[in-house]
Design a protein around this motif. Structure first.
Motif, PDB file in Angstrom:
ATOM      1  N   TYR A   1       0.790  -1.097   0.098  1.00  0.00           N
ATOM      2  CA  TYR A   1      -0.028   0.080  -0.084  1.00  0.00           C
ATOM      3  C   TYR A   1       0.693   1.396   0.004  1.00  0.00           C
ATOM      4  O   TYR A   1       1.821   1.192   0.534  1.00  0.00           O
ATOM      5  N   TYR A   2       0.344   2.321  -0.524  1.00  0.00           N
ATOM      6  CA  TYR A   2       0.924   3.507  -0.687  1.00  0.00           C
ATOM      7  C   TYR A   2       1.313   3.955   0.638  1.00  0.00           C
ATOM      8  O   TYR A   2       0.414   4.312   1.497  1.00  0.00           O
ATOM      9  N   LYS A   3       2.406   4.412   1.072  1.00  0.00           N
ATOM     10  CA  LYS A   3       2.838   4.859   2.481  1.00  0.00           C
ATOM     11  C   LYS A   3       2.146   5.871   2.908  1.00  0.00           C
ATOM     12  O   LYS A   3       1.815   6.161   4.193  1.00  0.00           O
ATOM     13  N   HIS A   4       1.660   6.761   2.158  1.00  0.00           N
ATOM     14  CA  HIS A   4       1.292   8.098   2.709  1.00  0.00           C
ATOM     15  C   HIS A   4      -0.447   7.840   2.916  1.00  0.00           C
ATOM     16  O   HIS A   4      -0.953   8.794   3.464  1.00  0.00           O
ATOM     17  N   LYS A   5      -1.184   6.863   2.191  1.00  0.00           N
ATOM     18  CA  LYS A   5      -2.401   6.429   2.639  1.00  0.00           C
ATOM     19  C   LYS A   5      -2.587   5.248   2.928  1.00  0.00           C
ATOM     20  O   LYS A   5      -3.419   4.501   2.419  1.00  0.00           O
ATOM     21  N   ALA A   6      -1.632   4.675   3.718  1.00  0.00           N
ATOM     22  CA  ALA A   6      -1.611   3.182   4.039  1.00  0.00           C
ATOM     23  C   ALA A   6      -2.866   2.625   5.263  1.00  0.00           C
ATOM     24  O   ALA A   6      -3.306   3.605   6.005  1.00  0.00           O
ATOM     25  N   PRO A   7      -3.490   1.320   5.028  1.00  0.00           N
ATOM     26  CA  PRO A   7      -4.444   1.190   6.036  1.00  0.00           C
ATOM     27  C   PRO A   7      -3.898   0.959   7.491  1.00  0.00           C
ATOM     28  O   PRO A   7      -2.455   0.768   7.506  1.00  0.00           O
ATOM     29  N   GLY A   8      -4.601   0.825   8.477  1.00  0.00           N
ATOM     30  CA  GLY A   8      -4.407   0.760   9.850  1.00  0.00           C
ATOM     31  C   GLY A   8      -4.205  -0.705  10.000  1.00  0.00           C
ATOM     32  O   GLY A   8      -4.486  -1.638   9.131  1.00  0.00           O
ATOM     33  N   THR A   9      -3.962  -0.856  11.323  1.00  0.00           N
ATOM     34  CA  THR A   9      -3.678  -2.337  12.077  1.00  0.00           C
ATOM     35  C   THR A   9      -4.802  -3.098  11.750  1.00  0.00           C
ATOM     36  O   THR A   9      -4.914  -4.330  11.237  1.00  0.00           O
ATOM     37  N   ARG A  10      -6.111  -2.724  12.036  1.00  0.00           N
ATOM     38  CA  ARG A  10      -7.392  -3.482  11.810  1.00  0.00           C
ATOM     39  C   ARG A  10      -7.712  -3.998  10.440  1.00  0.00           C
ATOM     40  O   ARG A  10      -8.012  -5.206  10.218  1.00  0.00           O
ATOM     41  N   PHE A  11      -7.518  -3.203   9.335  1.00  0.00           N
ATOM     42  CA  PHE A  11      -7.505  -3.603   8.083  1.00  0.00           C
ATOM     43  C   PHE A  11      -6.413  -4.686   7.823  1.00  0.00           C
ATOM     44  O   PHE A  11      -6.553  -5.609   7.019  1.00  0.00           O
ATOM     45  N   LYS A  12      -5.277  -4.371   8.091  1.00  0.00           N
ATOM     46  CA  LYS A  12      -4.192  -5.310   7.778  1.00  0.00           C
ATOM     47  C   LYS A  12      -4.431  -6.615   8.418  1.00  0.00           C
ATOM     48  O   LYS A  12      -4.096  -7.723   7.653  1.00  0.00           O
ATOM     49  N   THR A  13      -4.861  -6.704   9.462  1.00  0.00           N
ATOM     50  CA  THR A  13      -5.468  -7.974  10.182  1.00  0.00           C
ATOM     51  C   THR A  13      -6.481  -8.579   9.239  1.00  0.00           C
ATOM     52  O   THR A  13      -6.444  -9.843   9.245  1.00  0.00           O
ATOM     53  N   MET A  14      -7.493  -7.961   9.029  1.00  0.00           N
ATOM     54  CA  MET A  14      -8.504  -8.410   8.443  1.00  0.00           C
ATOM     55  C   MET A  14      -7.997  -8.985   6.815  1.00  0.00           C
ATOM     56  O   MET A  14      -8.258  -9.943   6.446  1.00  0.00           O
ATOM     57  N   GLU A  15      -7.052  -8.271   6.174  1.00  0.00           N
ATOM     58  CA  GLU A  15      -6.519  -8.550   4.977  1.00  0.00           C
ATOM     59  C   GLU A  15      -5.841  -9.705   4.912  1.00  0.00           C
ATOM     60  O   GLU A  15      -6.147 -10.628   4.107  1.00  0.00           O
ATOM     61  N   LYS A  16      -5.171 -10.287   5.940  1.00  0.00           N
ATOM     62  CA  LYS A  16      -4.292 -11.487   6.318  1.00  0.00           C
ATOM     63  C   LYS A  16      -5.403 -12.562   6.637  1.00  0.00           C
ATOM     64  O   LYS A  16      -5.488 -13.655   5.880  1.00  0.00           O
TER      65      LYS A  16
END
Length: 467
Positions: free
Chosen positions: A203-218
């Motif tokens: 993800y683009y570093k200046h508009k990257a998702p937070g921890t919740r989204f990243k956990t759900m993505e995995k």
């Protein structure tokens, strides 16, 4: 004499996965009573058809109780999509038209179409939610109390609920903590070492998702991979997995339907080229030949409205003639929601066959997967429960038409294909469970391939939870 709490049931729900919500920006956007109550009504009436229900003109039945929903914590609202990064330039990734390329969760199909663009849906998450159910019928309250934990364990909410979005469980009834079990589900598997799962998106570093989204993505990436092993298989750089539905079809003496499509639309000479190149045995998807009638089998795990058959990027073994036959869409033409059954034009496909003229539409518009995935976080470990559903009988009553489209012109079609009539989701998954130790034989990959290891670990933990 009834006590006050005999008329009321207070629940504390724990939310495990976010809801895809169409009113995410409104205050208090969370689980909706207008979705919860009809589902709970149907569930209870299926358990006990003699419950006093009110019949409505549309045929629906409702029970006499009210539901009030109150979030107990601040509601998190976050996008379904985030801009991807070009790894070479470290800037936003863009397509050839200059539009931002977004990444989303694996089991969700991105915000598309004009309505999505005007008002895109978002994800909402509230760790704990209070649900109050009240009725003057104390017996009904007692029945709800006895069944409410199983109801939430076997149902999800919002869009893409069968793939695990909108998962809640009952944490407490009143002040009493509810012990979590898998009541109502059939199987479950474990997703180990969630943080170590590598998803394909950067993800683009200046508009990257937070921890919740990243956990759900995995988590949803793992569920997506598991479901691929059932229906479509996996054929990507570094890994090839034959789907269980092929092995099930072969076990029943049915030819793999993709081979049937290839024989029809590419021709036997192209099928022969592929067989020779891959040294295909009679037990492989392209090599197995059946004397039975040809049936649709993959679509029993979810009716695909269209399949894109891309031209191969590199296939030096294939003749130019065969390569040129690729690059088409295989479509299940279907009625639109507002089409009238009495209109002649509504029953015709917007195209024609060069010899047969207008083409009738399939009567079945859509069929979702007969599995429900239920993600639950328990003691810091993610488990995914699976419930098998009955397939609507009407799916087996209709003949299906499959159309090959190229440049919007109908080039050819297959008529009168039927779903395999003896199929049940429970029988299929029992087949998978009984042979789960053979999953390693379905996979061609390097031993240290991360996708390979993820799939194997999920199948090693797969267990039956319903006697």
């Amino acid at each position: 004499m009834p006590r006050d709490n005999d008329f009321t049931l207070e629940l504390t729900l724990r939310q495990h996965t976010p809801l895809i919500h169409f009113q995410a920006d409104q205050p208090g956007a969370t689980l909706r009573a207008t979705e919860l109550k009809p589902k709970l009504d149907r569930f209870l009436l299926k358990k006990n058809s003699k419950l006093p229900a009110r019949k409505h003109p549309n045929g629906h039945q409702s029970l006499d109780y009210k539901i009030f929903i109150e979030p107990l914590e601040e509601i998190e609202v976050f996008p379904l999509e985030y801009p991807l990064m070009n790894n070479k330039t470290q800037e936003m990734k863009r397509d050839r038209h200059g539009n931002t390329v977004n990444g989303t969760l694996s089991t969700f199909f991105a915000n598309m179409g004009p309505e999505w663009k005007k008002k895109p849906k978002k994800l909402v998450f509230c760790p704990n939610t209070k649900v109050t159910i009240s009725s003057l019928d104390t017996e009904l309250i007692r029945i709800i109390r006895e069944n409410i934990s199983e109801f939430f364990m076997t149902h999800n909410f919002g869009m893409r609920q069968s793939k695990g979005f909108g998962s809640f469980t009952v944490e407490k009834i009143g002040t009493e903590t509810v012990e979590q079990n898998w009541n109502g589900l059939d199987y479950c598997f474990q997703v180990d070492n969630l943080n170590q799962i590598q998803t394909p998106n950067t993800y683009y570093k200046h508009k990257a998702p937070g921890t919740r989204f990243k956990t759900m993505e995995k988590l949803f990436y793992a569920i997506h991979r598991f479901h691929q092993t059932l229906r479509s298989g996996i054929n990507e750089n570094g890994i090839y997995v034959k789907p269980w539905i092929f092995f099930y079809a072969k076990d029943k003496g049915i030819q793999w339907d993709k081979k049937t499509f290839k024989q029809k639309f590419l021709g036997n000479s192209c099928v022969k080229e592929q067989k020779e190149h891959h040294n295909a045995t009679k037990d492989s998807p392209i090599g197995y030949q059946s004397d039975q009638d040809n049936y649709l089998v993959r679509d029993l795990l979810g009716l695909s409205t269209n399949q894109l058959w891309r031209k191969p990027f590199e296939a030096p073994y294939m003749s130019k003639d065969c390569i040129n036959k690729y690059g088409f869409t295989l479509r299940h033409p279907k009625k639109k929601k507002n089409s009238s059954n009495t209109s002649k034009s509504a029953d015709k496909y917007p195209g024609s066959h060069p010899k047969k003229g207008n083409i009738p539409l399939n009567k079945i518009k859509r069929f979702a997967s007969p599995f429900i995935y239920k993600p639950v976080l328990k003691n810091g470990v993610w488990y995914v429960g699976i419930a098998t559903k009955k397939i609507p009988p009407e799916l087996f009553k209709h003949n299906f038409i499959l159309i090959k489209e190229s440049s919007r012109n109908v080039a050819d079609m297959i008529e009168d294909m039927q779903m395999y009539p003896k199929f049940t989701a429970s029988d299929f998954f029992k087949f998978v469970y009984d042979k789960r130790q053979q999953i390693a034989n379905h996979i061609k990959a390097k031993k240290d391939n991360q996708k390979h290891l993820l799939i194997q670990s999920m199948y090693q933990s797969l267990q039956k939870v319903h006697p």
